[in-house]
Design a protein around this motif. Structure first.
Motif, PDB file in Angstrom:
ATOM      1  N   ASP A  74       0.819  -1.208   0.000  1.00 35.61           N
ATOM      2  CA  ASP A  74       0.000   0.000   0.000  1.00 35.61           C
ATOM      3  C   ASP A  74       0.852   1.257   0.000  1.00 35.61           C
ATOM      4  O   ASP A  74       2.011   1.253   0.415  1.00 35.61           O
ATOM      5  N   LYS A 113       0.538   5.376   1.069  1.00 30.99           N
ATOM      6  CA  LYS A 113      -0.200   6.386   1.827  1.00 30.99           C
ATOM      7  C   LYS A 113       0.200   7.765   1.316  1.00 30.99           C
ATOM      8  O   LYS A 113       1.373   8.115   1.297  1.00 30.99           O
ATOM      9  N   GLY A 166      -7.979  -1.734  -2.892  1.00 36.24           N
ATOM     10  CA  GLY A 166      -8.660  -0.817  -2.003  1.00 36.24           C
ATOM     11  C   GLY A 166      -8.217   0.620  -2.190  1.00 36.24           C
ATOM     12  O   GLY A 166      -7.059   0.899  -2.514  1.00 36.24           O
ATOM     13  N   HIS A 224      -8.850   3.964   0.272  1.00 36.48           N
ATOM     14  CA  HIS A 224      -9.412   4.433   1.541  1.00 36.48           C
ATOM     15  C   HIS A 224      -9.025   5.887   1.765  1.00 36.48           C
ATOM     16  O   HIS A 224      -7.845   6.238   1.729  1.00 36.48           O
ATOM     17  N   ASN A 283      -9.155   8.964   4.473  1.00 33.90           N
ATOM     18  CA  ASN A 283      -9.271   9.157   5.909  1.00 33.90           C
ATOM     19  C   ASN A 283      -9.239  10.644   6.242  1.00 33.90           C
ATOM     20  O   ASN A 283      -8.285  11.340   5.907  1.00 33.90           O
ATOM     21  N   HIS A 317     -14.004   8.026   7.703  1.00 33.95           N
ATOM     22  CA  HIS A 317     -13.364   7.232   6.655  1.00 33.95           C
ATOM     23  C   HIS A 317     -14.345   6.955   5.510  1.00 33.95           C
ATOM     24  O   HIS A 317     -15.519   6.633   5.749  1.00 33.95           O
ATOM     25  N   LEU A 338     -14.439   4.420   2.228  1.00 32.81           N
ATOM     26  CA  LEU A 338     -13.709   3.221   1.829  1.00 32.81           C
ATOM     27  C   LEU A 338     -14.295   2.603   0.563  1.00 32.81           C
ATOM     28  O   LEU A 338     -15.523   2.560   0.382  1.00 32.81           O
ATOM     29  N   TYR A 339     -13.394   2.113  -0.288  1.00 31.90           N
ATOM     30  CA  TYR A 339     -13.791   1.330  -1.464  1.00 31.90           C
ATOM     31  C   TYR A 339     -12.877   0.125  -1.562  1.00 31.90           C
ATOM     32  O   TYR A 339     -11.649   0.244  -1.473  1.00 31.90           O
ATOM     33  N   ASP A 340     -13.474  -1.070  -1.723  1.00 27.73           N
ATOM     34  CA  ASP A 340     -12.711  -2.302  -1.906  1.00 27.73           C
ATOM     35  C   ASP A 340     -13.340  -3.121  -3.020  1.00 27.73           C
ATOM     36  O   ASP A 340     -14.578  -3.229  -3.105  1.00 27.73           O
ATOM     37  N   TYR A 354     -18.602  -0.404  -0.866  1.00 28.93           N
ATOM     38  CA  TYR A 354     -18.485   1.018  -0.576  1.00 28.93           C
ATOM     39  C   TYR A 354     -18.874   1.214   0.881  1.00 28.93           C
ATOM     40  O   TYR A 354     -19.937   0.738   1.310  1.00 28.93           O
ATOM     41  N   GLU A 370     -18.791   1.211  11.389  1.00 31.29           N
ATOM     42  CA  GLU A 370     -18.649   1.141   9.928  1.00 31.29           C
ATOM     43  C   GLU A 370     -19.894   0.525   9.309  1.00 31.29           C
ATOM     44  O   GLU A 370     -20.467  -0.427   9.843  1.00 31.29           O
TER      45      GLU A 370
END
Length: 226
Positions: free
Chosen positions: A90, A92, A122, A124, A126, A131, A133-135, A150, A167
């Motif tokens: 990942d 950041k 993913g 994300h 923040n 948050h 989020l998408y995965d 989503y 969440e």
């Protein structure tokens, strides 16, 4: 395969650009170990209501880019997949001290049958304790069909050492027998010495369609970093 190679090139390019902003990158190893009363991901039980032991290891290439491994025992109905190993990467990207974006990729392998093998992409965002989020999962629940999720998350700090995490996710599996559904999670935890203890509850809006995997689950977990 081409899109995976392209994604890795983008990751490395972003890492190079943002690493240049920090003249003193810190190369270090991090990890954690968790013990859970049961393993639930995106509202779906991955251990057939049995305890799970999980661990992760990361090598940080400066403050933006990292590579690592994550593993957990699993247990599925009508499948011989009893261990999940993920190779993770990942990046950041920091926009401010409290706002960032995390782009992630996981190559997920199961042993020994491999029915659930696939990958997870993913993105994300923040914003402090909020948050977005998408995965995207290439092989949702071993069906060989993809699914996108989503989600919105919000954390609270009700007391000094306590964390309340919430969440809600919207899942769109590309499976004709399963309609899109919501998953929910709320968890309250605190740190006692080096161990973070948490109790959480998860559920889905389609429990009747998911063969018991999306029921209401209560999870106790203990996690320590090293």
């Amino acid at each position: 395969m081409r899109r995976y190679i392209g994604f890795i090139i983008i990751l490395l390019g972003l890492c190079r650009v943002h690493a240049a902003e920090n003249t003193s990158p810190t190369f270090k190893m991090t990890g954690d170990v968790s013990l859970l009363s049961q393993y639930v991901e995106y509202g779906l039980n991955q251990s057939d209501k049995s305890p799970a032991l999980q661990g992760s290891f990361w090598f940080n290439f400066g403050p933006q880019f990292r590579l690592g491994l994550w593993g957990s025992n699993t247990n599925f109905k009508n499948s011989d997949d009893h261990f999940n190993l993920r190779a993770n990467a990942d990046v950041k990207v920091d926009f401010s001290q409290t706002t960032n974006a995390v782009i992630s990729y996981s190559e997920s392998q199961y042993f020994k049958a491999g029915d659930h093998n696939g990958n997870i992409f993913g993105l994300h965002l923040n914003f402090s304790d909020f948050h977005v989020l998408y995965d995207h999962l290439s092989n949702w629940e071993g069906t060989k069909h993809s699914s996108s999720r989503y989600a919105l998350g919000l954390d609270f700090h009700p007391w000094n050492t306590w964390l309340w995490e919430n969440e809600i996710g919207y899942n769109t599996p590309d499976v004709t027998t399963i309609n899109p559904y919501f998953d929910f999670k709320t968890g309250l935890g605190t740190k006692l010495g080096p161990i973070f203890l948490e109790g959480s509850v998860t559920a889905t809006s389609a429990a009747g369609d998911l063969d018991g995997e999306g029921d209401i689950f209560f999870i106790l977990s203990a996690k320590t970093d090293f």
